[in-house]
Scaffold this active site. Structure first.
Site, mmCIF file in Angstrom:
data_model
loop_
_atom_site.group_PDB
_atom_site.id
_atom_site.type_symbol
_atom_site.label_atom_id
_atom_site.label_comp_id
_atom_site.label_asym_id
_atom_site.label_seq_id
_atom_site.Cartn_x
_atom_site.Cartn_y
_atom_site.Cartn_z
ATOM 1 C CB THR A 105 -0.979 0.062 1.194
ATOM 2 O OG1 THR A 105 -1.644 1.333 1.179
ATOM 3 C CG2 THR A 105 -0.282 -0.114 2.523
ATOM 4 C CB VAL A 106 1.060 4.214 -2.219
ATOM 5 C CG1 VAL A 106 1.478 3.459 -3.472
ATOM 6 C CG2 VAL A 106 -0.401 4.631 -2.298
ATOM 7 C CG ASP A 107 -2.836 5.136 1.354
ATOM 8 O OD1 ASP A 107 -2.470 6.167 0.766
ATOM 9 O OD2 ASP A 107 -3.894 4.549 1.113
ATOM 10 N N GLY A 148 -3.362 9.831 0.590
ATOM 11 C CA GLY A 148 -3.345 9.652 2.037
ATOM 12 C C GLY A 148 -4.678 10.078 2.616
ATOM 13 N NE ARG A 149 -9.936 6.947 1.314
ATOM 14 C CZ ARG A 149 -10.710 7.512 0.391
ATOM 15 N NH1 ARG A 149 -11.677 8.322 0.762
ATOM 16 N NH2 ARG A 149 -10.528 7.262 -0.873
ATOM 17 C CG LEU A 199 1.303 11.737 -12.847
ATOM 18 C CD1 LEU A 199 1.661 13.207 -13.028
ATOM 19 C CD2 LEU A 199 1.643 10.950 -14.100
#
EC number: 2.7.1.90
Length: 421
Positions: free
Chosen positions: A142-144, A191-192, A298
């Protein structure tokens, strides 16, 4: 141990290195032909299992599988499709087992974030309940960077590197034109609920006055007056102001500044763009000329500037998943354990899926400066090692070379089709 086939699927938003994990899984499986037959991939994630739309990865050469390590996106297709609880949606889980039985699948590797680890955990429970032997191993992604019980999540390091580099480069552009043109630049990043990616933008600043001058975190309630005062002071002190804003910035009532009112397939609020919202605020209240940008896809697709550390870790967790499974482990996820900050050393550990599923790791308060607009030295010490090193893909005619697999379909064996809800 009886020889069984394996099923691998990618879930949720893809990353610059999720295919490196796929490479790790498939290459490791090919090294153990005595216990793992073929590796089938789900076309478009878990949907591929539900609809019996499987891909035979044995049809792809060793060289093409190796090339996954430097190819972004999801080689087999991913999806946002959340399976509900076992009791409320038992039919879907039973369908998975039915497909696994039909194709002699004894290993399930699910590459994704918290929702995906929850799915893998539930499948392991159902396998036990129905008496079907299936080893379910989660592969973190996960990028988060919000998965618990792991030092960091594969995918994050490369996004962090992209954001830090982009902030530094954009700041030089803005600074050179600020006297007669743009004075405020806002970069919106993913980033939620967790501000890890926004925090990574802070790595671009090495001394007083360096951009970013302001970071907006989901963990810190947005106060308009304090924010505008900081913007104005930055412009007066340095001639310009660069802001990194997490998409999940909330007001003091806990509402997203940019919430559109709609929901995605996982039930998460759809966010409509915090950067233009803040930019308009700056224009109306301070009158400064502005520009804004949304890193969007991106940031998570930028394999050309991936962190070498991230690539190595993504591959390692894929490989470890297979090694765990053939050693008899079940309902676990490989984790990354930090042995030291400087020099940065890490190793592979493991966590139970029940402890990982649906748990979000937010940015510690100790990583955020007291005023709430920057990162501390402690935060920098955590983040900096994750963006280290370059791992460039091969290039031809000035462009990176990325592999496209054959994705040969596996012949269906079940007579009844399955309708997705």
């Amino acid at each position: 141990m009886a020889k069984k086939n394996a099923f691998y699927a990618q879930s949720g938003g893809v990353t610059a290195v999720i295919n490196a994990s796929a490479c790790g899984v498939i290459e490791a499986a090919r090294q153990h032909p005595e216990v793992i037959g073929k590796v089938y991939a789900g076309r478009n994630g878990i949907i591929g299992a539900l609809t019996e739309d499987l891909i035979d990865t044995s049809q792809d050469s060793d060289n093409d599988i190796a090339a996954l390590r430097h190819t972004p996106g999801g080689a087999f297709g991913s999806c946002r499709y959340k399976l509900k609880g076992l009791e409320e949606n038992k039919a879907e889980y039973e369908r998975l087992i039915e497909v696994f039985k039909a194709h002699d699948i004894g290993y399930f590797f699910y590459n994704g974030g918290g929702d995906s680890q929850d799915t893998a955990h539930k499948v392991s429970q159902l396998g036990d309940r129905l008496g079907y032997s299936i080893k379910c191993i989660g592969v973190p992604k996960t990028v988060d960077n919000d998965l618990p019980l792991t030092d960091n999540s594969p995918g994050f390091g490369s996004v962090a590197k992209y954001v830090a580099v982009s902030v530094r480069e954009a700041a030089l552009d803005v600074a050179s034109m600020a006297r007669t043109s743009t004075k405020v630049f806002i970069l919106e990043v993913m980033g939620r609920h967790a501000g890890w990616i926004a925090a990574a933008g802070g790595l671009a600043a090495e001394q007083e006055g360096d951009a970013p001058h302001i970071i907006l975190f989901p963990e810190i309630p947005f106060e308009q007056g304090r924010f505008l005062k900081k913007v104005d002071a930055s412009v007066k002190d340095y001639g310009y102001c660069v802001v990194v804003a997490s998409e999940g910035v909330r007001n003091q009532e806990g509402q997203f500044l940019s919430e559109t009112g709609s929901r995605d397939a996982f039930g998460h609020a759809q966010l409509g763009g915090v950067a233009p919202f803040i930019a308009q605020m700056v224009k109306e209240r301070l009158g400064y000329k502005y520009h804004w940008a949304v890193a969007d896809y991106l940031q998570r697709a930028a394999r050309h500037i991936a962190s070498r550390v991230d690539v190595e870790q993504a591959y390692a967790v894929g490989k470890a998943a297979v090694e765990f499974a053939i050693r008899g482990k079940n309902a676990v996820m490989p984790t990354i354990l930090r042995a030291s900050h400087d020099p940065y050393r890490w190793e592979i550990g493991s966590a139970h899926l029940k402890d990982v599923a649906n748990v979000e790791k937010t940015l510690p308060q100790s990583y955020i400066t007291q005023e709430g607009f920057g990162i501390t030295e402690e935060g920098r010490s955590y983040l900096a090692p994750l963006i280290q090193g370059e791992d460039y893909p091969p290039y031809k005619n000035g462009l990176p070379i990325y592999v496209e697999l054959k994705n040969v379909p596996v012949e269906k064996k079940l007579k009844e089709a399955f309708t997705l809800r």
